[in-house]
Design a protein around this motif. Structure first.
Motif, PDB file in Angstrom:
ATOM      1  N   SER A  69      60.307  30.428  15.774  1.00  0.00           N
ATOM      2  CA  SER A  69      60.346  29.744  14.229  1.00  0.00           C
ATOM      3  C   SER A  69      59.362  29.205  13.618  1.00  0.00           C
ATOM      4  O   SER A  69      59.206  29.058  12.525  1.00  0.00           O
ATOM      5  N   VAL A  70      58.345  28.908  14.551  1.00  0.00           N
ATOM      6  CA  VAL A  70      57.113  28.078  14.324  1.00  0.00           C
ATOM      7  C   VAL A  70      56.040  29.426  14.231  1.00  0.00           C
ATOM      8  O   VAL A  70      55.200  29.468  13.059  1.00  0.00           O
ATOM      9  N   LEU A  71      55.961  30.229  15.156  1.00  0.00           N
ATOM     10  CA  LEU A  71      55.103  31.352  15.132  1.00  0.00           C
ATOM     11  C   LEU A  71      55.209  32.261  13.774  1.00  0.00           C
ATOM     12  O   LEU A  71      53.840  32.479  13.247  1.00  0.00           O
ATOM     13  N   VAL A  72      56.240  32.288  13.005  1.00  0.00           N
ATOM     14  CA  VAL A  72      56.274  33.179  11.914  1.00  0.00           C
ATOM     15  C   VAL A  72      55.604  32.521  10.824  1.00  0.00           C
ATOM     16  O   VAL A  72      55.273  32.983   9.771  1.00  0.00           O
ATOM     17  N   LEU A  73      55.455  31.051  10.944  1.00  0.00           N
ATOM     18  CA  LEU A  73      55.059  30.595   9.852  1.00  0.00           C
ATOM     19  C   LEU A  73      53.562  30.733   9.802  1.00  0.00           C
ATOM     20  O   LEU A  73      52.729  30.306   8.881  1.00  0.00           O
ATOM     21  N   PHE A  74      52.870  30.925  11.120  1.00  0.00           N
ATOM     22  CA  PHE A  74      51.570  31.070  11.214  1.00  0.00           C
ATOM     23  C   PHE A  74      51.129  32.717  10.694  1.00  0.00           C
ATOM     24  O   PHE A  74      50.039  32.846  10.639  1.00  0.00           O
ATOM     25  N   MET A  75      52.229  33.396  10.751  1.00  0.00           N
ATOM     26  CA  MET A  75      51.888  35.108  10.590  1.00  0.00           C
ATOM     27  C   MET A  75      51.926  35.053   9.235  1.00  0.00           C
ATOM     28  O   MET A  75      52.690  35.518   8.481  1.00  0.00           O
ATOM     29  N   GLY A  76      50.557  35.217   8.591  1.00  0.00           N
ATOM     30  CA  GLY A  76      50.222  35.701   7.275  1.00  0.00           C
ATOM     31  C   GLY A  76      50.264  36.898   6.824  1.00  0.00           C
ATOM     32  O   GLY A  76      50.699  37.928   7.826  1.00  0.00           O
ATOM     33  N   PRO A  77      49.902  37.369   5.689  1.00  0.00           N
ATOM     34  CA  PRO A  77      50.034  38.806   5.225  1.00  0.00           C
ATOM     35  C   PRO A  77      49.025  39.606   6.238  1.00  0.00           C
ATOM     36  O   PRO A  77      49.545  40.931   6.385  1.00  0.00           O
ATOM     37  N   GLU A  78      48.230  39.109   6.814  1.00  0.00           N
ATOM     38  CA  GLU A  78      47.345  40.106   7.721  1.00  0.00           C
ATOM     39  C   GLU A  78      48.220  40.437   8.840  1.00  0.00           C
ATOM     40  O   GLU A  78      47.786  41.626   9.593  1.00  0.00           O
ATOM     41  N   ALA A 133      50.453  19.852  14.007  1.00  0.00           N
ATOM     42  CA  ALA A 133      49.244  18.937  14.549  1.00  0.00           C
ATOM     43  C   ALA A 133      48.074  20.164  14.556  1.00  0.00           C
ATOM     44  O   ALA A 133      47.027  19.875  14.185  1.00  0.00           O
ATOM     45  N   ILE A 134      48.478  21.261  15.186  1.00  0.00           N
ATOM     46  CA  ILE A 134      47.606  22.466  15.423  1.00  0.00           C
ATOM     47  C   ILE A 134      47.327  22.806  13.963  1.00  0.00           C
ATOM     48  O   ILE A 134      45.992  23.283  13.942  1.00  0.00           O
ATOM     49  N   ILE A 135      48.142  23.238  13.344  1.00  0.00           N
ATOM     50  CA  ILE A 135      47.870  23.739  11.708  1.00  0.00           C
ATOM     51  C   ILE A 135      46.937  22.826  11.176  1.00  0.00           C
ATOM     52  O   ILE A 135      45.782  23.228  10.461  1.00  0.00           O
ATOM     53  N   GLY A 136      47.295  21.646  10.994  1.00  0.00           N
ATOM     54  CA  GLY A 136      46.144  20.638  10.428  1.00  0.00           C
ATOM     55  C   GLY A 136      44.806  20.517  11.079  1.00  0.00           C
ATOM     56  O   GLY A 136      43.733  20.062  10.418  1.00  0.00           O
ATOM     57  N   ALA A 137      44.532  20.632  12.228  1.00  0.00           N
ATOM     58  CA  ALA A 137      43.584  20.839  13.368  1.00  0.00           C
ATOM     59  C   ALA A 137      42.808  22.015  13.033  1.00  0.00           C
ATOM     60  O   ALA A 137      41.738  22.442  13.643  1.00  0.00           O
ATOM     61  N   SER A 138      43.542  23.102  12.133  1.00  0.00           N
ATOM     62  CA  SER A 138      42.923  24.571  12.099  1.00  0.00           C
ATOM     63  C   SER A 138      42.838  25.339  13.253  1.00  0.00           C
ATOM     64  O   SER A 138      42.082  26.168  13.557  1.00  0.00           O
ATOM     65  N   GLY A 139      44.118  24.955  14.088  1.00  0.00           N
ATOM     66  CA  GLY A 139      44.126  25.776  15.224  1.00  0.00           C
ATOM     67  C   GLY A 139      45.059  27.153  14.862  1.00  0.00           C
ATOM     68  O   GLY A 139      45.385  27.193  13.973  1.00  0.00           O
ATOM     69  N   GLY A 140      45.583  27.787  15.995  1.00  0.00           N
ATOM     70  CA  GLY A 140      46.262  28.706  15.743  1.00  0.00           C
ATOM     71  C   GLY A 140      47.296  28.829  16.833  1.00  0.00           C
ATOM     72  O   GLY A 140      47.672  27.867  17.505  1.00  0.00           O
ATOM     73  N   PRO A 141      48.184  29.975  16.486  1.00  0.00           N
ATOM     74  CA  PRO A 141      49.413  30.211  17.512  1.00  0.00           C
ATOM     75  C   PRO A 141      49.030  30.158  18.888  1.00  0.00           C
ATOM     76  O   PRO A 141      49.637  29.660  19.850  1.00  0.00           O
ATOM     77  N   ARG A 142      47.955  30.637  19.431  1.00  0.00           N
ATOM     78  CA  ARG A 142      47.711  30.774  20.930  1.00  0.00           C
ATOM     79  C   ARG A 142      47.344  29.212  21.217  1.00  0.00           C
ATOM     80  O   ARG A 142      47.436  29.115  22.496  1.00  0.00           O
TER      81      ARG A 142
END
Length: 464
Positions: A63-72, A192-201
């Motif tokens: 449910s979180v990972l799909v938010l990271f998964m952009g058009p690319e 927190a990870i998105i805010g820190a410019s992290g990624g799903p990994r």
């Protein structure tokens, strides 16, 4: 699941099973409970909650990972809803074998194994999470994540055996609520990870050592109950009992809604209100967090006022909240939509607690109606309620599959989730009617049996 008769010493478990075993366990004996039972039960509850908590996080990580998964990543909104539906489906199905694993291996031993198994989907997702990975690969890895949903069933079955009937609403509510809170926690960590410019990994890498810690702590501090045995007769009796399937239906409305909305909330905000991943993440955790925290309160209210009464009014509230969501959706009001959705989450949490409290109460009422009393009635109730919990938990979780598929079809057909909410409103109305008709309507008692009934204490379903 069965318990030994009063005074009977159960046979020791086969040597090959290993682990720490408690041979005699009678939580209904207040002297035993106050002297040693409560302390042991609470310790097992604590570490059961930890393992189940991480299991929920792993189950709902997509449910979180799909938010990271952009058009690319090349995935459409329909693809993402299908992916989360598959994850939810597997989590529902594995709850049945997980329920019976407790009696095969022991509650402590299976908690160790089930916690360690969470490494498989987490490491697999860490490996494939990058643009260019095929949708079929994501689906396969999503299937693996579904095993995290099974931890709930084994944990609830295990904790149900540790606590007396008078404490089950609180204990099961706390156990489930602590597990459910794994949903908002992984969403908060993702924020927190998105805010820190992290990624799903980075998110997945954080959970790998936590899984190891949960397995080690279960090995060090949990116990197995020798009195819990797989009883195929109990499983068959539970499957034949109409109340198992009625409660499964009601649990679709409460827990099915909770887990389905937990997977879908962020995607609905993204697709219907054009929120960015960061904007969606700022609010998606609030609903699951409050719904998880309130679940023990639902169990406590059910202990105090009766699970069926709390469940009835809860479905009424869920219907009202869903009606507000339909209005907000049509008016494109993000603020009203978000507030109503959070309220709906809170009500799903209350309903989760009250419905699960009803299960042991229903089978206790059946025991009294059969003329049983004391430990004999308690053993009958534990036997059937333990066997039914896996089925009820599995069928209830299928509601999450239905919610994600309903949202997928609604967005394909109408471009919004409004059509899905209309269907949910109708379903909650049916749940309300079923609760009222089966558990709160008192049937007229034939005059000829009145004297007999007055001699024998009865527990009505309105009190469960």
């Amino acid at each position: 699941m069965t318990a030994p008769a009063p005074g009977q010493v159960p046979a020791p478990p086969p040597p090959s099973r290993g682990g720490r075993w408690i041979q005699q366990w009678d939580p209904e004996d207040e002297t035993f409970w106050n002297r040693t039972g409560e302390k042991v039960a609470r310790r097992n509850l604590l570490f059961s909650v930890l393992s189940e908590h991480i299991g929920f996080s792993v189950w709902t990580m997509w449910s979180v990972l799909v938010l990271f998964m952009g058009p690319e990543y090349g995935l459409s909104p329909a693809d993402k809803f299908l992916l989360t539906s598959v994850v939810t489906l597997v989590g529902a199905v594995v709850r049945v074998p997980y329920t019976f694993a407790v009696a095969v291996f022991g509650g402590r031993n299976w908690t160790i194994v089930s916690a360690a198994l969470l490494l498989v989907p987490t490491v697999a997702a860490f490996t494939v999470m990058e643009p260019g990975t095929s949708f079929s690969t994501f689906l396969l890895v999503g299937l693996l994540a579904g095993i995290g949903g099974g931890n709930f069933a084994s944990s609830m079955t295990n904790i149900n055996a540790f606590f007396p009937l008078r404490k089950k609403g609180w204990a099961l509510g706390l156990n489930a609520g602590g597990g459910n809170i794994g949903v908002p926690v992984i969403q908060l960590v993702a924020l927190a990870i998105i805010g820190a410019s992290g990624g799903p990994r980075a998110l997945l890498g954080l959970y790998i050592p936590l899984i190891v810690v949960a397995a080690v702590l279960a090995a060090l501090y949990m116990d197995n109950l020798a009195s819990v045995r797989n009883d195929t007769g109990a499983a068959k009796d539970a499957a034949r009992d109409a109340h198992t399937w009625i409660m499964s239906f009601l649990y679709i409305g409460t827990f099915g809604s909770f887990i389905g909305y937990s997977f879908a909330f962020g995607q609905v905000l993204q697709n219907q209100f054009d929120r960015t991943p960061l904007e969606a993440a700022y609010v998606t955790f609030i609903g699951p967090l409050l719904g998880s925290l309130i679940r023990p309160v639902g169990g406590w209210l059910a202990d105090r006022y009766g699970g069926s009464r709390i469940t009835l009014w809860n479905f009424a509230g869920m219907g009202v909240a869903t009606g507000v969501l339909i209005v907000a959706s049509l008016q494109k009001s993000l603020v009203l939509f978000t507030v109503a959705f959070v309220v709906l989450f809170v009500l799903t949490g209350l309903g989760n607690g009250s419905t699960y409290k009803m299960i042991p109460g229903i089978f206790q009422a059946k025991a009294l109606a059969r003329g049983l009393s004391g430990e004999e009635a308690a053993a009958y109730g534990r036997r059937l309620s333990g066997a039914s919990m896996g089925l009820i938990g599995a069928v209830g979780a299928l509601g999450g599959v239905g919610i994600n598929l309903a949202f997928r079809q609604s967005f394909l057909s109408y471009g919004s989730g409004t059509g899905a909410f209309v269907a949910f409103l109708a379903f909650y109305a049916v749940c309300l009617v079923v609760t009222r008709a089966v558990y709160l309507r008192r049937p007229a008692r034939p005059a000829a049996t009145t004297a007999v009934a007055e001699e024998k204490p009865q527990l009505s379903y309105a009190e469960v």
